[in-house]
Write a protein that holds these residues in place. Structure first.
Motif, PDB file in Angstrom:
ATOM      1  N   LEU A  24      45.553 -20.405  -7.204  1.00  9.39           N
ATOM      2  CA  LEU A  24      46.534 -20.697  -8.246  1.00  9.39           C
ATOM      3  C   LEU A  24      47.746 -21.471  -7.735  1.00  9.39           C
ATOM      4  O   LEU A  24      48.539 -21.976  -8.526  1.00  9.39           O
ATOM      5  CB  LEU A  24      47.023 -19.392  -8.887  1.00  9.39           C
ATOM      6  CG  LEU A  24      45.971 -18.561  -9.612  1.00  9.39           C
ATOM      7  CD1 LEU A  24      46.577 -17.241 -10.066  1.00  9.39           C
ATOM      8  CD2 LEU A  24      45.369 -19.322 -10.775  1.00  9.39           C
ATOM      9  N   ARG A  25      47.893 -21.552  -6.439  1.00  8.72           N
ATOM     10  CA  ARG A  25      49.072 -22.158  -5.816  1.00  8.72           C
ATOM     11  C   ARG A  25      49.160 -23.648  -6.137  1.00  8.72           C
ATOM     12  O   ARG A  25      48.199 -24.392  -5.997  1.00  8.72           O
ATOM     13  CB  ARG A  25      48.978 -21.955  -4.303  1.00  8.72           C
ATOM     14  CG  ARG A  25      50.260 -22.110  -3.586  1.00  8.72           C
ATOM     15  CD  ARG A  25      50.086 -21.640  -2.169  1.00  8.72           C
ATOM     16  NE  ARG A  25      51.384 -21.624  -1.530  1.00  8.72           N
ATOM     17  CZ  ARG A  25      51.575 -21.417  -0.266  1.00  8.72           C
ATOM     18  NH1 ARG A  25      50.544 -21.173   0.522  1.00  8.72           N
ATOM     19  NH2 ARG A  25      52.767 -21.420   0.238  1.00  8.72           N
ATOM     20  N   SER A  26      50.333 -24.088  -6.555  1.00 10.20           N
ATOM     21  CA  SER A  26      50.565 -25.489  -6.895  1.00 10.20           C
ATOM     22  C   SER A  26      50.813 -26.310  -5.629  1.00 10.20           C
ATOM     23  O   SER A  26      50.955 -25.762  -4.542  1.00 10.20           O
ATOM     24  CB  SER A  26      51.782 -25.610  -7.810  1.00 10.20           C
ATOM     25  OG  SER A  26      52.969 -25.311  -7.088  1.00 10.20           O
ATOM     26  N   GLU A  27      50.904 -27.625  -5.794  1.00  5.15           N
ATOM     27  CA  GLU A  27      51.212 -28.498  -4.657  1.00  5.15           C
ATOM     28  C   GLU A  27      52.573 -28.170  -4.054  1.00  5.15           C
ATOM     29  O   GLU A  27      52.795 -28.366  -2.868  1.00  5.15           O
ATOM     30  CB  GLU A  27      51.164 -29.958  -5.085  1.00  5.15           C
ATOM     31  CG  GLU A  27      49.760 -30.460  -5.337  1.00  5.15           C
ATOM     32  CD  GLU A  27      49.722 -31.928  -5.695  1.00  5.15           C
ATOM     33  OE1 GLU A  27      50.666 -32.663  -5.329  1.00  5.15           O
ATOM     34  OE2 GLU A  27      48.750 -32.337  -6.332  1.00  5.15           O
ATOM     35  N   VAL A  31      53.150 -20.073  -7.014  1.00  8.98           N
ATOM     36  CA  VAL A  31      52.229 -19.592  -8.029  1.00  8.98           C
ATOM     37  C   VAL A  31      53.070 -19.123  -9.207  1.00  8.98           C
ATOM     38  O   VAL A  31      53.881 -18.207  -9.066  1.00  8.98           O
ATOM     39  CB  VAL A  31      51.359 -18.429  -7.503  1.00  8.98           C
ATOM     40  CG1 VAL A  31      50.514 -17.842  -8.620  1.00  8.98           C
ATOM     41  CG2 VAL A  31      50.490 -18.893  -6.351  1.00  8.98           C
ATOM     42  N   PRO A  32      52.897 -19.752 -10.381  1.00  2.00           N
ATOM     43  CA  PRO A  32      53.646 -19.309 -11.555  1.00  2.00           C
ATOM     44  C   PRO A  32      53.187 -17.928 -12.022  1.00  2.00           C
ATOM     45  O   PRO A  32      51.983 -17.649 -12.058  1.00  2.00           O
ATOM     46  CB  PRO A  32      53.324 -20.360 -12.622  1.00  2.00           C
ATOM     47  CG  PRO A  32      52.646 -21.476 -11.905  1.00  2.00           C
ATOM     48  CD  PRO A  32      52.086 -20.921 -10.645  1.00  2.00           C
ATOM     49  N   ALA A  35      50.489 -17.791 -14.575  1.00  2.11           N
ATOM     50  CA  ALA A  35      49.133 -18.177 -14.191  1.00  2.11           C
ATOM     51  C   ALA A  35      48.269 -16.963 -13.843  1.00  2.11           C
ATOM     52  O   ALA A  35      47.046 -17.065 -13.816  1.00  2.11           O
ATOM     53  CB  ALA A  35      49.176 -19.127 -12.990  1.00  2.11           C
ATOM     54  N   GLY A 129      60.275 -22.263 -12.182  1.00  3.23           N
ATOM     55  CA  GLY A 129      59.764 -22.633 -10.862  1.00  3.23           C
ATOM     56  C   GLY A 129      60.462 -21.952  -9.697  1.00  3.23           C
ATOM     57  O   GLY A 129      60.172 -22.245  -8.544  1.00  3.23           O
TER      58      GLY A 129
END
Length: 166
Positions: A24-27, A31-32, A35, A129
């Motif tokens: 799930l980790r974004s760039e 992790v929101p 999510a 964020g």
């Protein structure tokens, strides 16, 4: 500069949670909170808690699984982290801070009197964020033999004392 090792988990449940969190980790590395699908965590919900921090840095349990009562000796949901007393309160708090600072999974084991408390902390981002939440997994094991042996150089669990952390 050396690359910091990432905690891989000491139980099957922890490893499953870390793998899910990493997917799930974004760039940006976060992790929101939104999510996270509770259905994916269904089998672990009794050992899951979610701590949210306010602007002053005060943490409060928003969710606390039923097994946390066995660890802390009280219902944690709705309480400030600072109000959760007992032998494991300090380690619980340290893990929260470390997860937010490292922006990565942290965890370890606490051994006391024949029981083993395996703990995991995963940082989560709010709608803006910002890392303001930590997804936690805590389980009591009757024996260290139920913990998975470390594999590879990424293991950072230290066993030198009754309180171990990564």
């Amino acid at each position: 500069m050396t690359k910091q090792a990432v905690f891989q988990g000491v139980t099957i449940a922890q490893r499953t949670l870390i793998e899910y969190w990493q997917r799930l980790r974004s760039e940006a590395g976060a992790v929101p909170r939104d999510a996270i699908d509770p259905g994916v965590l269904r089998s672990m919900l009794a050992s899951i808690s979610l701590v949210q921090f306010d602007a002053s840095g005060d943490g409060r349990f928003r969710i606390a699984g039923s097994r946390l009562r066995d660890i802390f000796g009280m219902e944690a949901r709705g309480r400030r982290v600072a109000d959760v007393v007992g032998d494991h309160g300090d380690t619980y708090s340290l893990g929260l801070s470390a997860a937010l600072e490292r922006r990565a999974p942290v965890g370890g084991v606490i051994e006391e009197g024949g029981s083993v408390h395996a703990w995991l902390r995963l940082p989560l981002a709010d709608a803006n964020g910002q890392l303001t939440m930590v997804l936690c997994h805590d389980e009591l094991l009757p024996s260290r033999r139920l913990a998975i042996p470390s594999t590879g150089s990424n293991s950072t669990v230290h066993k030198s004392s009754s309180r171990a952390a990564a």
